[in-house]
Write a protein that holds these residues in place. Structure first.
Motif, PDB file in Angstrom:
ATOM      1  N   UNK A 107       1.097  -1.021   0.068  1.00 53.88           N
ATOM      2  CA  UNK A 107       0.038   0.050  -0.048  1.00 53.88           C
ATOM      3  C   UNK A 107       1.114   1.035  -0.075  1.00 53.88           C
ATOM      4  N   UNK A 108       0.943   2.053  -1.070  1.00 47.21           N
ATOM      5  CA  UNK A 108       1.526   3.119  -0.876  1.00 47.21           C
ATOM      6  C   UNK A 108       0.657   4.377  -0.518  1.00 47.21           C
ATOM      7  N   UNK A 109       1.293   5.055   0.328  1.00 48.36           N
ATOM      8  CA  UNK A 109       0.630   6.148   1.083  1.00 48.36           C
ATOM      9  C   UNK A 109       1.057   7.453   0.941  1.00 48.36           C
ATOM     10  N   UNK A 110       0.474   8.393   1.193  1.00 51.20           N
ATOM     11  CA  UNK A 110       0.886   9.810   1.441  1.00 51.20           C
ATOM     12  C   UNK A 110       0.176  10.432   2.697  1.00 51.20           C
ATOM     13  N   UNK A 111       1.176  11.215   3.595  1.00 53.71           N
ATOM     14  CA  UNK A 111       0.867  11.669   4.675  1.00 53.71           C
ATOM     15  C   UNK A 111      -0.221  12.793   4.339  1.00 53.71           C
ATOM     16  N   UNK A 112      -1.440  12.841   5.227  1.00 53.13           N
ATOM     17  CA  UNK A 112      -2.239  13.925   5.226  1.00 53.13           C
ATOM     18  C   UNK A 112      -3.519  13.169   4.380  1.00 53.13           C
ATOM     19  N   UNK A 113      -4.568  14.278   4.056  1.00 51.05           N
ATOM     20  CA  UNK A 113      -5.710  14.107   3.508  1.00 51.05           C
ATOM     21  C   UNK A 113      -5.833  14.839   2.233  1.00 51.05           C
TER      22      UNK A 113
END
Ligand SMILES: Cc1cc2nc3c(=O)[nH]c(=O)nc-3n(C[C@H](O)[C@H](O)[C@H](O)COP(=O)(O)O)c2cc1C
Length: 210
Positions: A107-113
């Motif tokens: 799962x590639x994720x980015x901090x924040x929305x």
């Protein structure tokens, strides 16, 4: 492993689905090595807000695959593929059916929305997808493959809960099923030539450039 020229790796880093070897385990150090390369990608202000969650535990893979299948079925339902789209459609269905068997899901994720303003949105996603693509290229250069997928995002919160990821402060952007590739040649994908989508010193509509 064949031709590892930059041109070859760039043109044959395909969306691998049926070619994924579901029987060969992928050592964790191989995935970490590719992620070590991926984190050299650029990000806005060099923030490096990326996070990667690697799932190789069978029950967790099955739980995530369940939500992926729901999202994929919703995406594909009611769509009647053209003859040119049929092979891609069938291979997407194959991946959905077998996702739980793929040795590792990343799962590639980015901090924040995600922000709403176009400029901030570009920076938000533009600060993670270069790393995702670098990861895909690194895998390819070592005889592995993946597909950049997003179908699970219809159930992003449920998937977050499966792995204990804080949904309110971290956004999943892609799910990458990682496996070694079965033997065989890989051809470049069907793409519109750059010449037809490029104009110089001003905008030219694509009809005119064809
Ligand atoms: C943003 C994005 C989202 C995608 N989501 C999915 C997906 O959820 N499931 C899937 O099977 N393929 C997905 N794909 C893969 C595309 O269908 C694939 O890149 C395209 O068909 C070209 O395939 P090729 O690189 O093998 O030529 C996605 C690709 C991108 C860039």
């Amino acid at each position: 492993m064949g031709d590892l020229s930059v041109a070859n790796v760039l043109t044959t880093t395909r969306t691998f689905r049926r070619k994924l070897d579901l029987t060969r385990p992928v050592p964790r150090e191989v995935i970490m090595g590719c992620l070590d390369l991926a984190v050299h990608a650029p990000s806005g202000s060099n923030r490096q807000g990326w996070r990667f969650v690697v799932i190789d535990e069978p029950d967790l893979r099955a739980a995530i695959a369940h939500y992926y299948r729901l999202g994929s079925a919703a995406n594909l339902s009611g769509r009647v593929p053209t003859p040119e789209q049929l092979a891609d459609f069938e291979s997407a269905t194959y991946l959905a059916d077998h996702l739980h068997e793929v040795p590792a899901l990343v799962l590639a994720c980015q901090s924040g929305r995600p922000p709403t303003s176009p400029a901030k949105l570009a920076s938000f996603y533009g600060s993670i997808f270069p790393a995702v693509w670098s990861f895909m290229l690194a895998l390819r250069s070592q005889g592995l493959g993946t597909s950049l997928t997003t179908a699970h995002l219809a159930h992003e919160r449920a998937v977050a809960d499966v792995v204990g990821l804080p949904f309110d402060s971290v956004t999943q952007v892609a799910l990458l099923p990682v496996a070694y590739l079965r033997a065989g040649n890989v051809s470049p994908g069907a793409r519109i030539p750059a010449e037809r989508v490029t104009s110089w010193n001003g905008w030219t509509s694509s009809e005119q450039t064809q």
